[in-house]
Design an enzyme around this catalytic site. Sequence first.
Site: not given
Length: 312
Positions: A227, A275
Site C-alpha cells: 500500500r 500498480h
Amino acid sequence: MRPLRVLFSAPTERWAEWETPLREAFQAQGLQVELATAFDDPASVDYIVAAPNGPVRDFSPYSRARAVLSTWAGVESFLANPTLTQPLTRMVDPGLVEGMVEYVVGHVLRHHLGMDAHIVNPEHRWEPTPPPLARDRRVAVLGLGALGGAAAEALARLNFAVSGWSRSPRDMPGVICHHGEAGLRAVLAQAEIVVLLLPLTPHTDGLMNAERLGWLPRGAVLINPGRGALIDDEALLAALDSGHLAHATLDVFRTEPLPAGHPFWTHPRVTVTPHIASETRPSSAARMIAENIARAEKGEPLLHLVDRERGY
C-alpha cells in the site's frame, strides 16, 4: 424460490470481463443467481460483489444484502464508508497470491543479483564481481498474511535468509518470524532488502517514516507492492538522496496514477511500476466469490471476513 440477486458494482468496463466467469462460477456451485449491474429495488439484493471504486457509494439502501464481497485484497476504503454495515469479505485468491509472489521474487532477485547495472551500462564497465549467494542475503517481509506469507515462503525456498514481521505472532517454515515494535526494529536493523506487504490500517499508515527507515542498514533496498501510504514519501526521498537507501522499487502510491510531476518518476534510485504487482483475475476470483456465497447459503461462515477492528 426466486434466484439470488447478486449486484456487481465496479467500473463499467470491468463488467465484460467479470460477467461470464461469475455466471460460470455460480453455475458450478449449483446456485440460481440473477446477476446484474443494477436492480430497481436495492432492498431486493442478496449479495453485492464490489470494487472499492465501483458506483455504489451508499450501501444503506441494500438492507437485505447478506454480505459485500470485495474484488480487491485491500479494503481500507470500504472500511472508511459508514454506510457499509453488512459483513465484508476481502479477496484472497490463488491468482492474486501467485501474481504477488512472482512480482516480489522477481524484484528481490533483480536487486540481489545487481541486474540494473548490467541492463543499463552506457559506460560499458567490466566489473566481474559476483553477488553473494541467496543464503547470505538478508531479506525482510513486513506483513505475513496471505500475500506476504506466500512471498516470504517462496523466498525462503530460494534459500534467502528471510525474516518476517507481523502485528501478531506467526510461525512459518524457513522464515524467522517477529512481531511487535521491538520485533520490527530487529527485523529492519538487519535487512538488506525489505518487502512491504502490510494492509493499510491506522497502525500501519506512514509506518516507514524517517525513524524506521533509519533503522535499515546503509545501502538497503525497499520494495513496496503493498500500500502506498505505508511509506512517508518525503522521508523516503531524503533517505535515497542521502545514500542511506540504495534503491526503492514502488508499485503503489498515495495518489494513483502517480502524478506526472512527482519526484519518484525522475529519481535515479527509484523504480516506478504502475500498480501491476498483483491484479485480481476474474477467472479465478469469481470462483472464490461463488464459493463464499454458496457457503453463506448453507449457513457456513464466510471466508476472509474482514475484522473491522483490525482493518483487514
